[in-house]
Design an enzyme around this catalytic site. Structure first.
Site, PDB file in Angstrom:
ATOM      1  N   GLY A  10       0.846  -1.206   0.000  1.00  0.00           N
ATOM      2  CA  GLY A  10       0.000   0.000   0.000  1.00  0.00           C
ATOM      3  C   GLY A  10       0.871   1.242   0.000  1.00  0.00           C
ATOM      4  O   GLY A  10       1.524   1.555   1.002  1.00  0.00           O
ATOM      5  N   TYR A  13      -1.458   7.363   1.383  1.00  0.00           N
ATOM      6  CA  TYR A  13      -1.158   8.491   2.273  1.00  0.00           C
ATOM      7  C   TYR A  13      -0.426   8.047   3.535  1.00  0.00           C
ATOM      8  O   TYR A  13       0.273   8.836   4.156  1.00  0.00           O
ATOM      9  CB  TYR A  13      -2.451   9.235   2.633  1.00  0.00           C
ATOM     10  N   VAL A  91      -2.919  -0.975   3.432  1.00  0.00           N
ATOM     11  CA  VAL A  91      -3.908  -0.781   2.360  1.00  0.00           C
ATOM     12  C   VAL A  91      -5.145  -0.084   2.921  1.00  0.00           C
ATOM     13  O   VAL A  91      -5.321   0.034   4.136  1.00  0.00           O
ATOM     14  CB  VAL A  91      -4.285  -2.117   1.684  1.00  0.00           C
ATOM     15  N   THR A  93      -8.961   0.723   4.035  1.00  0.00           N
ATOM     16  CA  THR A  93     -10.011  -0.031   4.736  1.00  0.00           C
ATOM     17  C   THR A  93     -11.277   0.825   4.760  1.00  0.00           C
ATOM     18  O   THR A  93     -11.718   1.267   5.820  1.00  0.00           O
ATOM     19  CB  THR A  93      -9.561  -0.354   6.178  1.00  0.00           C
ATOM     20  N   GLU A 162      -1.270   3.853  12.865  1.00  0.00           N
ATOM     21  CA  GLU A 162      -0.598   5.115  12.520  1.00  0.00           C
ATOM     22  C   GLU A 162      -1.468   6.285  12.978  1.00  0.00           C
ATOM     23  O   GLU A 162      -2.664   6.303  12.717  1.00  0.00           O
ATOM     24  CB  GLU A 162      -0.368   5.160  11.000  1.00  0.00           C
ATOM     25  N   PHE A 163      -0.838   7.251  13.615  1.00  0.00           N
ATOM     26  CA  PHE A 163      -1.586   8.400  14.146  1.00  0.00           C
ATOM     27  C   PHE A 163      -1.285   9.699  13.398  1.00  0.00           C
ATOM     28  O   PHE A 163      -1.715  10.773  13.843  1.00  0.00           O
ATOM     29  CB  PHE A 163      -1.280   8.576  15.642  1.00  0.00           C
ATOM     30  N   ALA A 165      -1.455  12.873  11.015  1.00  0.00           N
ATOM     31  CA  ALA A 165      -2.545  13.614  10.383  1.00  0.00           C
ATOM     32  C   ALA A 165      -2.025  14.146   9.055  1.00  0.00           C
ATOM     33  O   ALA A 165      -0.834  14.513   8.948  1.00  0.00           O
ATOM     34  CB  ALA A 165      -3.006  14.760  11.278  1.00  0.00           C
ATOM     35  N   CYS A 277     -10.642   9.411   7.491  1.00  0.00           N
ATOM     36  CA  CYS A 277     -10.565   8.582   8.702  1.00  0.00           C
ATOM     37  C   CYS A 277     -11.714   8.750   9.682  1.00  0.00           C
ATOM     38  O   CYS A 277     -12.324   7.764  10.092  1.00  0.00           O
ATOM     39  CB  CYS A 277      -9.259   8.864   9.423  1.00  0.00           C
TER      40      CYS A 277
HETATM   41  N1  LIG Z   1      -4.779   8.840   5.502  1.00  0.00           N
HETATM   42  C1  LIG Z   1      -4.438   9.005   6.762  1.00  0.00           C
HETATM   43  O1  LIG Z   1      -4.154  10.099   7.207  1.00  0.00           O
HETATM   44  C2  LIG Z   1      -4.378   7.812   7.690  1.00  0.00           C
HETATM   45  C3  LIG Z   1      -3.773   7.976   8.942  1.00  0.00           C
HETATM   46  C4  LIG Z   1      -3.718   6.882   9.806  1.00  0.00           C
HETATM   47  C5  LIG Z   1      -4.235   5.657   9.408  1.00  0.00           C
HETATM   48  N2  LIG Z   1      -4.820   5.521   8.188  1.00  0.00           N
HETATM   49  C6  LIG Z   1      -5.280   4.191   7.777  1.00  0.00           C
HETATM   50  O2  LIG Z   1      -4.275   3.624   6.934  1.00  0.00           O
HETATM   51  C7  LIG Z   1      -4.864   2.806   5.915  1.00  0.00           C
HETATM   52  C8  LIG Z   1      -4.423   3.279   4.549  1.00  0.00           C
HETATM   53  O3  LIG Z   1      -4.921   4.586   4.364  1.00  0.00           O
HETATM   54  P1  LIG Z   1      -4.409   5.506   3.167  1.00  0.00           P
HETATM   55  O4  LIG Z   1      -4.995   6.841   3.398  1.00  0.00           O
HETATM   56  O5  LIG Z   1      -2.928   5.362   3.036  1.00  0.00           O
HETATM   57  O6  LIG Z   1      -5.113   4.776   1.927  1.00  0.00           O
HETATM   58  P2  LIG Z   1      -4.821   5.005   0.372  1.00  0.00           P
HETATM   59  O7  LIG Z   1      -6.068   4.671  -0.333  1.00  0.00           O
HETATM   60  O8  LIG Z   1      -4.163   6.327   0.168  1.00  0.00           O
HETATM   61  O9  LIG Z   1      -3.711   3.895   0.033  1.00  0.00           O
HETATM   62  C9  LIG Z   1      -3.940   2.518   0.057  1.00  0.00           C
HETATM   63  C10 LIG Z   1      -3.175   1.886  -1.107  1.00  0.00           C
HETATM   64  O10 LIG Z   1      -3.250   0.466  -0.973  1.00  0.00           O
HETATM   65  C11 LIG Z   1      -3.271  -0.091  -2.283  1.00  0.00           C
HETATM   66  N3  LIG Z   1      -3.763  -1.465  -2.226  1.00  0.00           N
HETATM   67  C12 LIG Z   1      -4.999  -1.907  -1.888  1.00  0.00           C
HETATM   68  N4  LIG Z   1      -5.032  -3.248  -1.898  1.00  0.00           N
HETATM   69  C13 LIG Z   1      -3.800  -3.688  -2.258  1.00  0.00           C
HETATM   70  C14 LIG Z   1      -3.212  -4.981  -2.430  1.00  0.00           C
HETATM   71  N5  LIG Z   1      -3.905  -6.089  -2.203  1.00  0.00           N
HETATM   72  N6  LIG Z   1      -1.916  -5.042  -2.808  1.00  0.00           N
HETATM   73  C15 LIG Z   1      -1.201  -3.907  -3.012  1.00  0.00           C
HETATM   74  N7  LIG Z   1      -1.704  -2.662  -2.849  1.00  0.00           N
HETATM   75  C16 LIG Z   1      -2.982  -2.551  -2.474  1.00  0.00           C
HETATM   76  C17 LIG Z   1      -4.161   0.857  -3.055  1.00  0.00           C
HETATM   77  O11 LIG Z   1      -3.922   0.730  -4.448  1.00  0.00           O
HETATM   78  C18 LIG Z   1      -3.739   2.216  -2.481  1.00  0.00           C
HETATM   79  O12 LIG Z   1      -2.726   2.837  -3.268  1.00  0.00           O
HETATM   80  C19 LIG Z   1      -6.370   2.868   6.170  1.00  0.00           C
HETATM   81  O13 LIG Z   1      -6.725   1.775   6.981  1.00  0.00           O
HETATM   82  C20 LIG Z   1      -6.535   4.161   6.950  1.00  0.00           C
HETATM   83  O14 LIG Z   1      -7.665   4.134   7.782  1.00  0.00           O
HETATM   84  C21 LIG Z   1      -4.883   6.580   7.314  1.00  0.00           C
HETATM   85  O1  LIG Z   2     -10.205  21.761  15.640  1.00  0.00           O
HETATM   86  C1  LIG Z   2     -10.370  21.168  14.575  1.00  0.00           C
HETATM   87  C2  LIG Z   2      -9.475  20.185  14.079  1.00  0.00           C
HETATM   88  C3  LIG Z   2      -9.756  19.546  12.876  1.00  0.00           C
HETATM   89  N1  LIG Z   2     -10.874  19.864  12.171  1.00  0.00           N
HETATM   90  C4  LIG Z   2     -11.164  19.161  10.913  1.00  0.00           C
HETATM   91  O2  LIG Z   2     -11.126  17.769  11.161  1.00  0.00           O
HETATM   92  C5  LIG Z   2     -10.730  17.068   9.990  1.00  0.00           C
HETATM   93  C6  LIG Z   2      -9.614  16.093  10.300  1.00  0.00           C
HETATM   94  O3  LIG Z   2      -8.439  16.811  10.612  1.00  0.00           O
HETATM   95  P1  LIG Z   2      -7.121  16.116  11.182  1.00  0.00           P
HETATM   96  O4  LIG Z   2      -7.480  15.221  12.289  1.00  0.00           O
HETATM   97  O5  LIG Z   2      -6.144  17.178  11.463  1.00  0.00           O
HETATM   98  O6  LIG Z   2      -6.600  15.294   9.901  1.00  0.00           O
HETATM   99  P2  LIG Z   2      -6.610  13.737   9.517  1.00  0.00           P
HETATM  100  O7  LIG Z   2      -5.552  13.536   8.506  1.00  0.00           O
HETATM  101  O8  LIG Z   2      -7.995  13.304   9.206  1.00  0.00           O
HETATM  102  O9  LIG Z   2      -6.107  12.989  10.850  1.00  0.00           O
HETATM  103  C7  LIG Z   2      -6.960  12.269  11.711  1.00  0.00           C
HETATM  104  O10 LIG Z   2      -7.195  10.978  11.205  1.00  0.00           O
HETATM  105  C8  LIG Z   2      -5.979  10.206  10.995  1.00  0.00           C
HETATM  106  C9  LIG Z   2      -6.395   8.921  10.331  1.00  0.00           C
HETATM  107  O11 LIG Z   2      -6.820   7.952  11.231  1.00  0.00           O
HETATM  108  C10 LIG Z   2      -5.291  10.017  12.337  1.00  0.00           C
HETATM  109  O12 LIG Z   2      -4.099   9.269  12.149  1.00  0.00           O
HETATM  110  C11 LIG Z   2      -4.974  11.378  12.947  1.00  0.00           C
HETATM  111  O13 LIG Z   2      -4.379  11.207  14.229  1.00  0.00           O
HETATM  112  C12 LIG Z   2      -6.264  12.180  13.076  1.00  0.00           C
HETATM  113  O14 LIG Z   2      -5.977  13.496  13.553  1.00  0.00           O
HETATM  114  C13 LIG Z   2     -10.352  18.138   8.972  1.00  0.00           C
HETATM  115  O15 LIG Z   2     -11.430  18.340   8.076  1.00  0.00           O
HETATM  116  C14 LIG Z   2     -10.136  19.372   9.823  1.00  0.00           C
HETATM  117  O16 LIG Z   2     -10.359  20.558   9.120  1.00  0.00           O
HETATM  118  C15 LIG Z   2     -11.758  20.827  12.650  1.00  0.00           C
HETATM  119  O17 LIG Z   2     -12.776  21.106  12.020  1.00  0.00           O
HETATM  120  N2  LIG Z   2     -11.486  21.456  13.836  1.00  0.00           N
END
Ligand SMILES: NC(=O)c1ccc[n+]([C@@H]2O[C@H](COP(=O)([O-])OP(=O)(O)OC[C@H]3O[C@@H](n4cnc5c(N)ncnc54)[C@H](O)[C@@H]3O)[C@@H](O)[C@H]2O)c1
Ligand SMILES: O=c1ccn([C@@H]2O[C@H](COP(=O)(O)OP(=O)(O)O[C@H]3O[C@H](CO)[C@@H](O)[C@H](O)[C@H]3O)[C@@H](O)[C@H]2O)c(=O)[nH]1
Length: 463
Positions: A10, A13, A91, A93, A162-163, A165, A277
């Site tokens: 994956g 992001y 990947v 979810t 992963e935490f 943002a 998320c």
């Molecule tokens: N985006 C965030 O800020 C954030 C932060 C913390 C946790 N998470 C969690 O992390 C996970 C990934 O989120 P993301 O935002 O990176 O998703 P994303 O959609 O940006 O990336 C996921 C990638 O996985 C690939 N993929 C899917 N199935 C696959 C497979 N079988 N083999 C190889 N590649 C495959 C997809 O093509 C895609 O590029 C989710 O569970 C999400 O909830 C996201």
């Molecule tokens: O005081 C605030 C703070 C945030 N937001 C909004 O809330 C959303 C989420 O913001 P933020 O949490 O900063 O970004 P994410 O990337 O969604 O991160 C959250 O979601 C991730 C995916 O699980 C976690 O890893 C992070 O810890 C958690 O902060 C955005 O639309 C912000 O504009 C507000 O409206 N008011």
């Protein structure tokens, strides 16, 4: 056990930035990030690191430093799994869009595919790390698949949520509040936990690396997001009451945030939270609670989402009401489309829903966002399936210059808190608009008094 080869499935992001930082901080570990999406991998390998698929401040520099040295992006999933001692599953979810749990449960089909592929390929013992956000007890299912379809090799499953943002991914990864690692309490489980602790200890102090059992780790991630989103819905609920009573939500937030038990962060009233998320993870939590028959627990957390949906709708309703109860054929300019500043991600952005409501009222929407592409905006609207793609592309005009986007507008709505919006020549924008010129600041980033002195009718959130 000393880790020298990591694979991450994956390249999104989470996978991309997380692995780039691990590679930068651990030059002796070879990190390979794989994805099925060929275009995404091609973009990660673009010789010009400004073209990598994810915009995050500081990320292109780190990729530039580590890529080709000990950081690799590839579509050869099986090869990377075979060679690695540790496999991160990162990947997507998303919320299920079909079948049982539709609209609530997490769709684990990509996770299961990864588990089956790892089982098929692995010929030596491996540590499998859940990096994706998963329902509590998913490790059980992954273990069952690995043990029942594998080649007899031993797997240890760790949960390492992963935490980070978005918009601050690099600084969050470099200076995390904590690293959470959950694993089995058996000697083999502890050995796996320690191996992963040693990777992070290359740049994170050990007192910030927390180890727990697998279920606590999995559930802590959903809990953290539920608590964070709950703060936003709580302050947004107060914003509506402020508007009725003459209180100002920014003043209320400051006053309560100075109480050290409450704290000042995550108290910004807004047009509603977006991102991939919060909504997904809370819906998942609600679904899990319901599946255990805990209906009061489920209802309690669901209210966070109900409040957020209300806040988005309230914003579009306010625009319509203020513009004399009709926006038909009026030009409304959105500044910002991303779900927050400093990211090109638009998943679940409030802008999408506000635009959809206003297009239902036959408004013409113009948009400027410094990092979001035209295709992404149109895809976001099309995904709602409210009207034909043709109708969406007629209703949405996309500009690459904010001043052009605002010319001839009846109203401007700020949907994302991009810093550059505060630096604009607002007099010039005012002069180019229809009068009265309305400004709806969905992020409370502009100075109401200054704008009113120019002549704008300014409406913020919660005042
Ligand atoms: N985006 C965030 O800020 C954030 C932060 C913390 C946790 N998470 C969690 O992390 C996970 C990934 O989120 P993301 O935002 O990176 O998703 P994303 O959609 O940006 O990336 C996921 C990638 O996985 C690939 N993929 C899917 N199935 C696959 C497979 N079988 N083999 C190889 N590649 C495959 C997809 O093509 C895609 O590029 C989710 O569970 C999400 O909830 C996201
Ligand atoms: O005081 C605030 C703070 C945030 N937001 C909004 O809330 C959303 C989420 O913001 P933020 O949490 O900063 O970004 P994410 O990337 O969604 O991160 C959250 O979601 C991730 C995916 O699980 C976690 O890893 C992070 O810890 C958690 O902060 C955005 O639309 C912000 O504009 C507000 O409206 N008011």
């Amino acid at each position: 056990m000393k880790i020298t080869k990591i694979c991450c499935i994956g390249a999104g992001y989470v996978g991309g930035p997380t692995m780039a930082v691990i590679a930068q901080k651990c030059p002796n570990i070879q990190v390979t990030v794989v994805d099925l999406n060929e275009q995404r991998i091609k973009d990660w390998n673009d010789p010009n690191t400004d073209n990598i698929p994810i915009y995050e401040p500081g990320l292109s520099e780190i990729v530039g430093e580590a890529r080709g040295r000990n950081l690799f992006f590839s579509t050869e999933v099986e090869k990377a799994i075979d060679e690695a001692q540790v496999i991160f599953i990162s990947v997507n979810t998303p919320t299920k869009t079909y079948g049982k749990g539709k609209g609530m449960a997490a769709d684990l089909k990509y996770i299961e595919l990864c588990a089956r592929q790892i089982a098929k390929v692995a010929k030596q013992n491996k540590i499998v790390v859940e990096k994706s956000t998963l329902p509590v007890r998913t490790a059980e299912a992954i273990k069952s698949i690995l043990d029942n379809t594998g080649n007899g090799v031993q797997f240890q499953i760790l949960s390492n949520p992963e935490f980070l943002a978005e918009g601050t991914a690099v600084t969050d990864l470099l200076n995390p509040d904590r690293i959470l690692i959950g694993g089995d309490t058996t000697p083999e489980g502890e050995e796996a936990i320690n191996a992963l602790v040693d990777v992070y200890a290359n740049w994170v102090s050990k007192d910030k690396i927390l180890t727990t059992n697998v279920w606590s780790s999995e559930l802590s991630k959903l809990t953290a997001n539920a608590f964070l989103a709950q703060r936003i819905s709580s302050i947004n609920a107060m914003s509506e009451l402020c508007e009725k009573t003459g209180a100002d939500v920014s003043e209320v937030a400051k006053a309560i945030g100075m109480d050290s038990r409450i704290g000042p962060k995550f108290l910004k009233a807004s047009v509603g939270f977006g991102g991939s998320c919060f909504q997904k993870d809370i819906l998942n939590l609600v679904y899990i609670a319901k599946s255990y028959g805990l209906n009061e627990v489920a209802d309690y957390w669901e209210q966070v989402i109900i409040m957020n949906d209300h806040q988005k709708r309230r914003f579009s309703n306010k625009i319509v009401q203020t513009l004399y109860n009709t926006v038909a054929d009026k030009k409304i300019t959105f500044l910002g489309w991303a779900f927050k500043k400093d990211t090109n991600d638009t998943r679940e952005s409030a802008a999408i829903y506000v635009a959809d409501d206003l297009i239902n009222e036959q408004a013409k929407i113009s948009v400027y966002d410094p990092k979001v592409s035209r295709n992404k905006m149109l895809n976001d609207l099309d995904y709602l399936q409210t009207r034909s793609e043709e109708a969406n592309s007629k209703a949405l005009s996309i500009f690459d210059n904010a001043y052009e986007a605002c010319k001839g507008a009846h109203a401007i709505a700020i949907l994302t808190e991009w810093d550059e919006f505060t630096t604009y020549d607002w007099q010039k924008i005012y002069d180019s608009m229809h009068k009265p010129a309305f400004l709806f600041d969905g992020r409370n980033i502009l100075n109401a008094k200054e704008l009113e002195s120019i002549g704008f009718i300014y409406k913020g959130i919660g005042s």
